[in-house]
Design an enzyme around this catalytic site. Structure first.
Site, PDB file in Angstrom:
ATOM      1  N   ARG A 173       0.816  -1.216   0.000  1.00 34.53           N
ATOM      2  CA  ARG A 173       0.000   0.000   0.000  1.00 34.53           C
ATOM      3  C   ARG A 173       0.853   1.271   0.000  1.00 34.53           C
ATOM      4  NH1 ARG A 173      -5.473   0.762   1.572  1.00 34.53           N
ATOM      5  NH2 ARG A 173      -5.994   2.918   1.028  1.00 34.53           N
ATOM      6  N   GLY A 195       8.289 -17.181  10.161  1.00 31.61           N
ATOM      7  CA  GLY A 195       7.684 -15.944   9.690  1.00 31.61           C
ATOM      8  C   GLY A 195       6.302 -16.121   9.123  1.00 31.61           C
ATOM      9  N   HIS A 196       6.201 -16.748   7.957  1.00 34.07           N
ATOM     10  CA  HIS A 196       4.934 -16.785   7.222  1.00 34.07           C
ATOM     11  C   HIS A 196       3.802 -17.351   8.061  1.00 34.07           C
ATOM     12  CE1 HIS A 196       2.450 -16.922   3.555  1.00 34.07           C
ATOM     13  NE2 HIS A 196       1.991 -18.055   4.063  1.00 34.07           N
ATOM     14  N   GLU A 246      19.197 -12.788   7.207  1.00 31.03           N
ATOM     15  CA  GLU A 246      19.392 -13.862   6.238  1.00 31.03           C
ATOM     16  C   GLU A 246      19.630 -13.259   4.858  1.00 31.03           C
ATOM     17  OE1 GLU A 246      16.186 -17.023   8.180  1.00 31.03           O
ATOM     18  OE2 GLU A 246      15.701 -15.965   6.305  1.00 31.03           O
ATOM     19  N   HIS A 268      11.600 -22.949   8.091  1.00 34.48           N
ATOM     20  CA  HIS A 268      10.837 -23.005   6.844  1.00 34.48           C
ATOM     21  C   HIS A 268       9.613 -23.883   7.037  1.00 34.48           C
ATOM     22  CE1 HIS A 268      10.668 -21.763   2.612  1.00 34.48           C
ATOM     23  NE2 HIS A 268       9.902 -22.827   2.480  1.00 34.48           N
ATOM     24  N   THR A 303      10.913 -17.703  -2.330  1.00 36.89           N
ATOM     25  CA  THR A 303      11.302 -17.993  -0.953  1.00 36.89           C
ATOM     26  C   THR A 303      12.419 -19.021  -0.974  1.00 36.89           C
ATOM     27  OG1 THR A 303      10.492 -18.667   1.238  1.00 36.89           O
ATOM     28  CG2 THR A 303       9.603 -19.852  -0.672  1.00 36.89           C
ATOM     29  N   HIS A 308      15.034 -10.900   6.028  1.00 39.89           N
ATOM     30  CA  HIS A 308      15.720 -11.418   4.844  1.00 39.89           C
ATOM     31  C   HIS A 308      15.583 -10.388   3.728  1.00 39.89           C
ATOM     32  CE1 HIS A 308      16.561 -15.161   2.125  1.00 39.89           C
ATOM     33  NE2 HIS A 308      17.077 -14.056   1.610  1.00 39.89           N
TER      34      HIS A 308
END
Length: 237
Positions: A18, A213-214, A70, A190, A100, A43
């Site tokens: 945004r 993270g995700h 990272e 991961h 990724t 990262h």
């Protein structure tokens, strides 16, 4: 207890979609630490599609736990981390255009390159971690670079966990044991989430840190950031 480092890349992705500064990446980092995170991971990629290089410099004085950066060790990336001096740098073999991280280093053909990078970072007093899979011979090669730790790529574990948890985790048990024998610390990351993290932690010894993270940010949309971090921390006790 294994440390939880929260990767805030997805927060930056939402901000960048945004423009402006909402959500505020720096405030999220502060809040993650306040809610119990043991570290913050970013990262930065060359196209700055989520975390930007400038974010790293803004975050450096804010992060009071452990700052983990990272990235692929290009000269620009190395300049960034040598200037910002995080507690840890995790070296990943990503090409600039990948979505990724989806594989670890094949260390042997990159041994000289990685050793030179590790030497530069160690001279600056920065802990180094090399992103790898579970192949024991490859882990032994990673130890030859002089790195302090490895980070185990847990994508295959997450894919296989629902079918057969014991089979999914078995290679990681062996890999972590091998890393420990080589004098390496063990990180992992991961696709770890609230379904599979506890089992991974219970079975893999010598696990210093997970970087998530995700899944964590996705869970926070429903649970709220504080409750989510506490839930992930509970999996690591």
């Amino acid at each position: 207890m294994t440390n939880l480092s929260v990767n805030i890349n997805k927060v930056a992705t939402l901000r960048n979609a945004r423009g402006g500064n909402l959500p505020n990446v720096e405030q999220v980092a502060i809040d993650c630490e306040k809610f119990g995170a043991d570290g913050i991971t970013v990262h930065p990629r060359p196209d700055e599609r989520h975390i930007r290089y400038n974010d790293v410099f803004q975050l450096r004085p804010i992060v009071k736990t452990e700052f983990n950066i990272e990235g692929y060790p290009s000269e620009a990336f190395l300049e960034l981390v040598l200037l910002s001096k995080p507690e840890q740098v995790t070296l990943v073999p990503d090409a600039p255009d990948v979505l990724t991280s989806s594989a670890g280093w094949d260390v042997e053909p990159n041994l000289e390159f990685l050793t030179e990078v590790v030497d530069r970072l160690k001279e600056a007093g920065i802990r180094t971690s090399i992103f790898v899979g579970t192949d024991v011979a490859n882990i032994k090669m990673a130890a030859r670079t002089g790195a302090d730790r490895i980070e185990l790529y847990t994508g295959p574990y997450a894919e296989e966990y629902e079918k057969d948890p014991a089979a999914a985790v078995a290679p990681y048990v062996v890999a972590a044991d091998a890393a420990h024998r080589e004098g390496l610390g063990v990180n992992a990351g991961h696709d770890l989430n609230l379904k599979n993290l506890k089992y991974f932690r219970e079975n893999v010894k010598y696990l210093n840190e997970v970087s998530i993270g995700h899944s964590l940010i996705a869970d926070a949309l429903y649970m709220g950031l504080e409750a989510t971090i506490k839930a992930y921390k509970a999996c690591l006790k």
